[in-house]
Design an enzyme around this catalytic site. Structure first.
Site, short mmCIF file in Angstrom:
data_model
loop_
_atom_site.label_atom_id
_atom_site.label_comp_id
_atom_site.label_asym_id
_atom_site.label_seq_id
_atom_site.Cartn_x
_atom_site.Cartn_y
_atom_site.Cartn_z
N ASP A 86 5.83 -33.27 -8.13
CA ASP A 86 4.50 -33.86 -8.28
C ASP A 86 4.38 -34.75 -9.51
O ASP A 86 5.37 -35.04 -10.18
CB ASP A 86 3.43 -32.76 -8.30
CG ASP A 86 3.43 -31.97 -9.60
OD1 ASP A 86 4.51 -31.85 -10.21
OD2 ASP A 86 2.37 -31.46 -10.00
N LYS B 40 5.44 -23.79 -14.44
CA LYS B 40 6.23 -23.89 -13.23
C LYS B 40 7.13 -25.11 -13.38
O LYS B 40 6.88 -25.99 -14.19
CB LYS B 40 5.34 -23.97 -12.00
CG LYS B 40 4.27 -25.04 -12.01
CD LYS B 40 3.31 -24.79 -10.85
CE LYS B 40 2.27 -25.88 -10.73
NZ LYS B 40 1.06 -25.59 -11.51
N SER C 71 -1.66 -33.85 -13.11
CA SER C 71 -0.73 -33.25 -12.16
C SER C 71 -0.62 -34.00 -10.85
O SER C 71 -0.26 -35.16 -10.82
CB SER C 71 -1.13 -31.79 -11.95
OG SER C 71 -0.13 -31.14 -11.22
N HIS C 72 -0.98 -33.33 -9.75
CA HIS C 72 -0.82 -33.91 -8.43
C HIS C 72 -1.96 -34.85 -8.05
O HIS C 72 -1.94 -35.42 -6.96
CB HIS C 72 -0.74 -32.77 -7.40
CG HIS C 72 -1.90 -31.84 -7.52
ND1 HIS C 72 -2.07 -31.00 -8.59
CD2 HIS C 72 -2.98 -31.68 -6.75
CE1 HIS C 72 -3.20 -30.33 -8.46
NE2 HIS C 72 -3.78 -30.72 -7.34
N THR D 66 -5.01 -17.41 -9.63
CA THR D 66 -4.43 -18.75 -9.53
C THR D 66 -4.33 -19.41 -10.90
O THR D 66 -5.26 -19.33 -11.70
CB THR D 66 -5.33 -19.60 -8.59
OG1 THR D 66 -5.24 -19.05 -7.29
CG2 THR D 66 -4.90 -21.05 -8.57
N ASP E 61 3.40 -34.46 -12.58
CA ASP E 61 3.90 -34.03 -13.88
C ASP E 61 5.16 -33.16 -13.78
O ASP E 61 5.61 -32.59 -14.77
CB ASP E 61 2.81 -33.28 -14.67
CG ASP E 61 2.33 -32.02 -13.97
OD1 ASP E 61 2.36 -31.97 -12.73
OD2 ASP E 61 1.92 -31.08 -14.68
N ASP F 285 5.92 -30.29 -12.27
CA ASP F 285 5.99 -28.83 -12.25
C ASP F 285 5.96 -28.24 -10.84
O ASP F 285 6.22 -27.06 -10.65
CB ASP F 285 4.90 -28.19 -13.14
CG ASP F 285 3.50 -28.62 -12.79
OD1 ASP F 285 3.32 -29.42 -11.83
OD2 ASP F 285 2.56 -28.17 -13.48
N ARG F 286 5.64 -29.07 -9.84
CA ARG F 286 5.64 -28.55 -8.47
C ARG F 286 6.88 -28.98 -7.71
O ARG F 286 7.54 -29.94 -8.10
CB ARG F 286 4.43 -29.08 -7.71
CG ARG F 286 3.12 -28.65 -8.28
CD ARG F 286 1.99 -29.08 -7.37
NE ARG F 286 0.72 -28.61 -7.92
CZ ARG F 286 -0.37 -28.44 -7.21
NH1 ARG F 286 -0.37 -28.70 -5.92
NH2 ARG F 286 -1.48 -28.01 -7.79
N GLU G 6 3.55 -19.71 -7.00
CA GLU G 6 2.24 -19.90 -6.40
C GLU G 6 2.41 -20.61 -5.06
O GLU G 6 3.34 -21.40 -4.88
CB GLU G 6 1.36 -20.78 -7.28
CG GLU G 6 1.00 -20.18 -8.61
CD GLU G 6 -0.12 -20.97 -9.26
OE1 GLU G 6 -1.28 -20.57 -9.12
OE2 GLU G 6 0.17 -22.00 -9.90
N GLU G 7 1.44 -20.38 -4.17
CA GLU G 7 1.51 -21.00 -2.85
C GLU G 7 1.38 -22.52 -2.92
O GLU G 7 1.70 -23.21 -1.96
CB GLU G 7 0.43 -20.44 -1.93
CG GLU G 7 -0.99 -20.40 -2.50
CD GLU G 7 -1.60 -21.74 -2.75
OE1 GLU G 7 -1.41 -22.62 -1.89
OE2 GLU G 7 -2.27 -21.91 -3.78
N SER G 8 0.89 -23.03 -4.04
CA SER G 8 0.63 -24.46 -4.19
C SER G 8 1.89 -25.22 -4.63
O SER G 8 1.80 -26.19 -5.36
CB SER G 8 -0.49 -24.67 -5.19
OG SER G 8 -0.18 -24.00 -6.40
C1 VG1 Z 1 -4.34 -25.85 -8.09
C2 VG1 Z 1 -3.45 -24.84 -7.39
C3 VG1 Z 1 -2.94 -23.82 -8.38
C4 VG1 Z 1 -2.23 -24.53 -9.53
C5 VG1 Z 1 -3.14 -25.58 -10.14
C6 VG1 Z 1 -2.45 -26.41 -11.18
O1 VG1 Z 1 -5.44 -25.19 -8.65
O2 VG1 Z 1 -4.14 -24.22 -6.33
O3 VG1 Z 1 -2.10 -22.91 -7.73
O4 VG1 Z 1 -1.86 -23.61 -10.52
O5 VG1 Z 1 -3.61 -26.47 -9.12
O6 VG1 Z 1 -1.30 -27.00 -10.66
P1 VG1 Z 1 -6.88 -25.16 -7.94
O7 VG1 Z 1 -7.79 -24.48 -8.91
O8 VG1 Z 1 -7.25 -26.59 -7.66
O9 VG1 Z 1 -6.70 -24.42 -6.66
V1 VG1 Z 1 -0.74 -28.46 -11.29
O10 VG1 Z 1 0.70 -28.82 -10.60
O11 VG1 Z 1 -2.08 -29.41 -10.75
O12 VG1 Z 1 -0.76 -28.29 -12.94
CO CO Z 2 1.63 -30.36 -11.55
#
Ligand code: VG1
Ligand code: CO
Length: 537
Positions: free
Chosen positions: A275, A374, A111-112, A342, A277, A279-280, A361-363
Site C-alpha cells: 500500500d 505491520k 496509508s492506503h 483494530t 506507506d 505496511d500492507r 489484521e484482516e485488512s
Molecule cells: C483500517 C483497517 C485496520 C488498519 C488501519 C490502518 O482501519 O481496517 O485494520 O489497522 O486501517 O491501516 P479502519 O479504522 O479504517 O477500519 V494503514 O495501512 O491505513 O496504516
Molecule cells: Co498502510
C-alpha cells in the site's frame, strides 16, 4: 526561533493510525504546524530528543517534512534522522526508530488512501518502541490541539533532503539516510535469502505491484537487486505524489491489474502488492488469491521454515474482526492467541512483553516482533521463503492448509462516505438490540450470541471499549460491524463476515447465509438505503 500565536484547531481525535484529513486541510496556514506542536507538547516536549521523520512520498510530503524539521529545531530537538527525499516506508521508519534508539518518530502518510491536493494526507507519531502511539499519548496530543495558543518554528532555508549525510538547523543535527539500506539488512537477518535467490534463479516468476507508492524503491533493491529477480518484476515502482492517480490499497479491487495477470494465462508463480506507506500486503498465487486472514494463519503454521522463527513462536495475535483461521493454527501448535481491537497499536504491548511473535489484521496487515508496525515486504519475503522451503505453489500451500485446519470463509463489505447520521443510527440501533438478539432469526439464520467488543490489555491493564459489534449465528458463523477510524469523508461502515467449514473447502457461497442474515438484522436498506457495499474484499 519564532513563536507564532495560533488558535486551537479542529484537530479531531487521531484515529486508528494518527490524524488523517484532506490534504488541503493540512495545507491551511498553521494547521500542520499546530498539530506538530501538539505532538511535541503531548509527548512532554522535544528538547534534547532524537526523532525519525519520513513519509510515503505523497503530495505535500516534502513540504511537511521541511516544516517539521524547522519546528523540531525550534523546540530544541537534538537530532532528526530523515529518509532521503523524505521517503520512508512505515515499517522502515519503525525499524530506524528502534535501531537508533530514538525518542520516537513522525510518519507522514494516509496509508492506503489516495494522495494529491484533493485527496488525503496524514501524520502519525510513533513511540520509542517503534509503534504507533497508544491511546494515552494520542489523547494528550488531541487535548493539546484544543488548547494550543502558540507554535515554535525556526526561520531558515530548506534542508537538502536529497543528499545523504549530515546537515544542521542551528544546534539540531539532521542525518539524511538511505531509506532502504537498514531495512534490507533487517530482512536479510530474518529470511533465507539464499534459498529465495536459488528459487528465483530456477525460473520462479514474481510480479510485485508497488502501486506507485513507497515500496517501489525497497522492492527494486531487494527483489530485483539482491534476490536477482529480472528487471520488470517490480511494476509501478516509482513513488508518485498522487500514486499515479490510483488508490494504493492492495486488495483485489484496487490491485485489479495484478489480479487479472495472476488469474490469466501465463500468470507468474507469485504476485504481491503493497500500500501507500508499505505496511500492507496482498498475496496472490497463480490462480489463487490468499485472504489476509488466511495469510496470517499460513505464516504462523509455517514459521519453522524461516530462520528467524525456527525456534518457535511466542504466540500469535489478530485483530478481532480478523477471521479465526489463526486461532486454529495456534490451538494445534499450542501457542497463545490474542484478540485485539483494530489497529496495530494494540499489538505493541504484546510484542514488547514477548507474548507474541506474529500479528495480523484482516485488512492486509501482517508483521512480527522485528518492528512495531505491520510490514508489507516482510510478508512477501516470508511467503517467498516458505515457498522456497516447501517447494510448493501458493495454491498447493492453501489446499494443504485448509485440509489440515479447515477453512474460515471470510469477506469484508465496506460502505464508504455514508452520511454520518444514518451510519451511526445503523450501528446504534444494533447496539441497542444486542441483548435481545440471541434466539431471533434473520433470513433463516438464528443468532446465538451478540456483544460489543471491549479489550482488556493483558500487559498494562488498560481497557478499550466500543471496539465493534459482534454477532454469532447457529453453525458458528460470525458478523462484525464497526465504523472506520481512517476515513476522511462521512462515515465508513465495515461489515465483516465469516463462516467455517472443515468439509467444504472451495465454495464462497458458504458466506451467503451470514450475509443475508446480517443485512436483515442491521437493516442496511432501511438505514442507508442500500445493501450493496462500495468495496468487497
Ligand atoms: C483500517 C483497517 C485496520 C488498519 C488501519 C490502518 O482501519 O481496517 O485494520 O489497522 O486501517 O491501516 P479502519 O479504522 O479504517 O477500519 V494503514 O495501512 O491505513 O496504516
Ligand atoms: Co498502510
Amino acid at each position: 526561533m519564532t513563536q507564532i500565536a495560533t488558535q486551537p484547531i479542529d484537530g479531531q481525535k487521531p484515529g486508528t493510525s494518527g490524524l488523517r484529513k484532506k490534504t488541503r486541510v493540512f495545507m491551511q496556514p498553521g494547521y500542520l504546524e499546530n498539530f506538530v506542536q501538539a505532538i511535541f507538547d503531548g509527548i512532554g516536549g522535544a528538547r534534547g530528543k532524537t526523532f525519525v521523520v519520513g513519509g510515503d512520498g505523497r503530495y505535500f510530503n516534502a513540504e511537511a517534512i521541511q516544516v517539521i524539521l524547522r519546528m523540531a529545531a525550534a523546540n530544541g530537538a537534538a537530532h532528526v534522522i530523515v529518509g532521503r527525499d523524505g521517503l520512508l516506508s512505515t515499517p522502515a521508519a519503525s525499524h530506524l526508530i528502534r535501531l537508533n534508539k530514538t525518542d520516537g518518530g513522525i510518519i507522514l502518510s494516509a496509508s492506503h488512501n489516495p494522495g494529491g491536493p484533493d485527496e488525503d494526507f496524514g501524520i502519525k507519531f510513533n513511540t520509542p518502541n517503534g509503534g504507533p502511539a497508544p491511546e494515552g499519548i494520542t489523547d494528550a496530543i488531541f487535548a493539546r490541539t484544543k488548547t494550543i495558543d502558540a507554535y515554535h518554528i525556526t526561520e531558515t532555508q530548506d534542508v537538502d533532503l536529497g543528499t545523504i549525510g549530515t546537515q544542521a538547523i542551528g544546534d539540531m543535527k539532521i542525518t539524511i539516510v538511505d531509506p532502504v539500506t537498514d531495512y534490507e539488512a533487517l530482512m536479510a537477518s530474518i529470511f533465507d535469502f539464499d534459498a529465495i535467490r536459488e528459487m528465483i534463479a530456477g525460473g520462479f516468476r514474481i510480479r510485485f505491484d508497488a502501486m506507485h507508492a513507497i515500496t517501489g524503491p525497497y522492492a527494486h533493491a531487494i527483489l530485483e537487486g539482491t534476490l536477482g529477480a529480472p528487471a520488470g518484476t517490480v511494476v509501478n515502482g516509482t513513488p508518485s505524489p498522487t500514486f499515479g492517480g490510483g488508490h494504493p490499497d492492495p486488495n483485489p479491487v484496487w490491485a485489479k491489474d495484478l489480479m487479472d495477470v495472476m488469474m490469466g494465462d501465463d500468470a507468474p508463480d507469485f504476485g504481491a502488492a503493497s500500500d501507500g506507506d508499505g505496511d500492507r500486503n496482498m498475496i496472490v498465487g497463480r490462480g489463487a488469491y490468499v485472504s489476509p486472514s488466511d495469510s496470517l494463519a499460513v505464516l504462523a503454521a509455517n514459521a519453522q521454515h524461516i530462520p528467524a522463527y525456527k525456534g518457535g513462536l511466542a504466540g500469535v495475535a489478530r485483530s478481532m474482526p480478523t477471521s479465526g483461521a489463526a486461532d486454529r493454527v495456534a490451538e494445534k501448535l499450542g501457542l497463545g492467541i490474542y484478540e485485539t481491537p483494530t489497529g496495530w497499536k494494540f499489538f505493541g504491548n504484546l510484542l514488547d512483553a514477548g507474548r507474541v511473535t506474529i500479528c495480523g489484521e484482516e485488512s492486509a496487515g501482517t508483521g512480527s516482533d522485528h518492528v512495531r508496525e505491520k510490514d508489507g515486504l516482510w510478508a512477501v519475503l516470508f511467503w517467498l521463503n516458505l515457498l522456497a522451503a516447501r517447494k510448493m505453489s501458493v495454491a498447493e500451500v492453501m489446499a494443504d492448509h485448509w485440509a489440515t485446519y479447515g477453512r474460515n470463509y471470510y469477506t469484508r463489505l465496506d460502505y464508504e462516505a455514508v452520511p454520518t447520521e444514518p451510519a451511526m443510527a445503523l450501528i446504534d440501533d444494533v447496539r441497542a438490540r444486542l441483548a435481545t438478539l440471541p434466539g431471533q432469526t434473520f433470513a433463516g439464520l438464528t443468532v446465538t450470541k451478540a456483544d460489543e467488543f471491549s479489550y482488556d490489555d493483558p500487559v498494562d491493564g488498560s481497557v478499550s471499549h466500543n471496539q465493534g459489534l459482534r454477532i454469532w449465528y447457529e453453525g458458528g458463523a460470525r458478523a462484525v460491524l464497526r465504523t472506520s477510524g481512517t476515513g476522511t469523508e462521512g462515515a465508513t461502515i465495515r461489515c465483516y463476515l465469516e463462516a467455517f467449514s472443515d468439509t467444504v473447502l472451495d465454495d464462497m457461497h458458504q458466506l451467503d447465509a451470514v450475509r443475508a442474515a446480517t443485512m436483515d438484522l442491521a437493516a442496511f436498506q432501511q438505514h442507508i438505503g442500500r445493501t450493496a457495499p462500495d468495496v468487497t474484499t
